[in-house]
Design a protein around this motif. Structure first.
Motif, PDB file in Angstrom:
ATOM      1  N   GLU A   1      56.525   6.115  25.429  1.00 22.13           N
ATOM      2  CA  GLU A   1      56.986   5.354  26.578  1.00 22.13           C
ATOM      3  C   GLU A   1      58.469   5.008  26.456  1.00 22.13           C
ATOM      4  N   THR A   2      59.128   4.953  27.589  1.00 17.23           N
ATOM      5  CA  THR A   2      60.558   4.642  27.614  1.00 17.23           C
ATOM      6  C   THR A   2      60.844   3.264  27.034  1.00 17.23           C
TER       7      THR A   2
ATOM      8  N   LYS B   1      47.213   3.268  25.058  1.00 16.30           N
ATOM      9  CA  LYS B   1      48.402   2.525  25.465  1.00 16.30           C
ATOM     10  C   LYS B   1      49.214   2.076  24.248  1.00 16.30           C
TER      11      LYS B   1
ATOM     12  N   ASN C   1      47.821   7.545  28.657  1.00 14.18           N
ATOM     13  CA  ASN C   1      47.172   6.526  29.482  1.00 14.18           C
ATOM     14  C   ASN C   1      45.955   5.950  28.768  1.00 14.18           C
TER      15      ASN C   1
END
Length: 523
Positions: A233-234, A183, A180
């Motif tokens: 991240e996906t 990013k 988080n």
């Protein structure tokens, strides 16, 4: 109901004086109104208390992780971010946000089952994917009493988290907080009990078919080497053409580096090493062989032909026993130029080796020769072969042909010499080619020139810059130039000689062999 509707005021009050009747009616109406108001007040208070209690219970369950409403979380991303920035992230929220992927492990020796059980012991509902190219044998024995295993999927990819333990939810919570904070960055955690992770800067050069590793002292890099846990991240996985290609995570970092995505390494390991593997000499040897084959397959798929790491160069393209990396050349334009690539580095290496061999033989047999055409251009610009060139051009006096036995033999039939190079005559263009091997047809052109009436000319059916006539005074006397690490004969007044073939300013202005087909691009 009908009778009541027919009563009149006079009939109702007929037994009483009119004043008393009015008082009785008003008092009765006041009592009824008071009861209604009191009832409404009590009802509203009870309702407010009830819904306040429910609302308090709802927020309490979300804050403690007992409730993770899909509608609430997905429609309120700011609340989800607030939870991620808090000191403790609910375990159920972690299970919703995180998917564990176990990719690289050996089917014959692994610790996957124990790793999965350690994860499910803490995160009962977390999604786990086990990916493999061949069905593990012996079969994986994954049985967890704390989970029904419906969230555990095994996929056979057939075209890493093996032997690792998660000991608490805190480790995943910390990874999520860092994700988080940074990013669009890959978050990497070392595994306790292993050596320090190595951080690399990668240079993926598509045009030159190369991959270069440079080790750096930093926590922010392109690729990480060593036992590690990766959080990403996906959406990033969706942007990769081969997200789970073996060997993993090497394949991952090569692809993410091309997208300019960085990795951040956490200072301390939050995951523990599992059971040790590959303890025997045979198992270690087998693992090494498997990894080498996987690397070859990886580089072939990603079209990487040169890997430079720790100062060592390794080629993963063609060799003497395989064909060159490109097929037939049409209109002097190899297919890789249309792909915005230059000559594959393995082909260039073999071309240089062939050129040095041929130059040595020409010197040995006393043949008068000089560097020609595009090869001379490369020598003037950089002292090397043009990075997009697929052959080397050497002119020589035709009357000297009989001095070299291989040229004599090749006049009548193609021949492999005692060093494995393949000599052949191209009848249409009346020239000779010396190939790296009979299979690998990367070659040096030997162009015979005839001296006649003060002019050097070629006897060929084809017209090209290689066949253009030029005054013989360019060869009287000859000069020399540095080329591929050695001094090579060349015409005098090189600039004028090249501009006679290619036009004014040809040395400063690079062009592909056939500029009508494709213009030169600097990037």
């Amino acid at each position: 109901m009908i009778l009541t509707s027919k009563l009149t005021f006079s009939n109702l009050c007929s037994p009483f004086p009119i004043r008393k009747c009015l008082v009785l009616v008003v008092r009765d109406m006041r009592i009824k109104l008071t009861k209604i108001i009191a009832f409404l007040i009590v009802f509203i208070n009870i309702s407010l208390f009830y819904y306040s209690l429910r609302l308090f219970s709802y927020y309490h369950k979300i804050a403690t992780g007992e409730l993770t409403s899909t509608v609430y979380i997905e429609n309120k991303p700011e609340f989800e971010l607030k939870l991620l920035s808090s000191n403790k992230i609910p375990e159920k929220l972690i299970s919703k946000l995180v998917t564990v992927v176990i990719r690289e492990f050996e089917t014959h020796d692994n610790d996957v089952s124990s790793t999965v059980r350690s994860i499910l012991k803490i995160f009962k509902n977390i999604q786990i994917f086990i990916l493999y190219d061949n069905i593990p044998y012996p079969p994986l024995k994954i049985i967890s009493k704390s989970s029904n295993n419906s969230n555990l999927k095994q996929w056979n990819l057939s075209p890493s988290l093996d032997a690792t333990r998660i000991i608490s939810a805190h480790s995943i919570q910390k990874l999520l907080k860092k994700a988080n904070e940074f990013k669009g960055t890959i978050i990497v955690s070392p595994v306790s009990g292993n050596r320090v992770l190595e951080c690399f800067r990668l240079n993926v050069n598509t045009r030159e078919w190369s991959l270069k590793y440079n080790i750096i002292k930093s926590s922010y890099c392109d690729a990480v080497n060593g036992k590690q846990i990766i959080l990403l991240e996906t959406e990033l996985l969706k942007n990769l053409s081969h997200p789970f290609l073996l060997p993993f995570p090497s394949s991952l970092y090569i692809q993410t580096a091309a997208l300019n995505v960085k990795a951040f390494i956490l200072n301390t390991g939050m995951f523990h090493e599992g059971n040790s593997k590959f303890r025997t000499h045979h198992s270690k040897w087998k693992l090494k062989q498997i990894n080498q084959e996987r690397l070859k397959s990886l580089y072939k798929l990603l079209r990487i032909k040169l890997v430079v790491k720790e100062g060592k160069s390794e080629y993963y393209g063609c060799n003497r026993e395989t064909p060159r990396c490109f097929g037939e050349v049409i209109d002097a334009m190899p297919v890789y130029l249309y792909e915005n690539r230059w000559t594959p580095p393995c082909c260039l290496t073999h071309l240089k080796k062939t050129t040095k061999y041929v130059l040595g033989l020409l010197d040995q047999y006393g043949i008068r020769y000089w560097l020609e055409s595009g090869s001379l251009l490369g020598a003037v610009r950089s002292g090397d072969i043009l990075p997009w060139d697929h052959d080397v051009d050497i002119g020589y006096m035709i009357e000297d042909s009989d001095r070299c036995k291989w040229l004599q033999i090749a006049q009548n039939k193609s021949v492999i010499d005692n060093k494995g190079f393949y000599w052949e005559k191209v009848k249409e263009s009346n020239q000779f080619r010396v190939h790296f091997s009979k299979i690998n047809r990367i070659f040096v052109n030997l162009l015979p020139f005839v001296h006649k009436n003060g002019t050097m000319s070629r006897d060929s059916l084809f017209e090209s810059s290689k066949n253009m006539e030029f005054p013989d005074n360019f060869l009287h006397p000859m000069s020399s130039i540095e080329f591929i690490g050695r001094s090579v004969p060349c015409p005098n007044n090189v600039r004028k000689f090249l501009e006679n073939k290619f036009g004014k300013g040809s040395i400063e202005k690079p062009e592909y062999p056939n500029p009508k087909e494709k213009k030169f691009q600097t990037k």
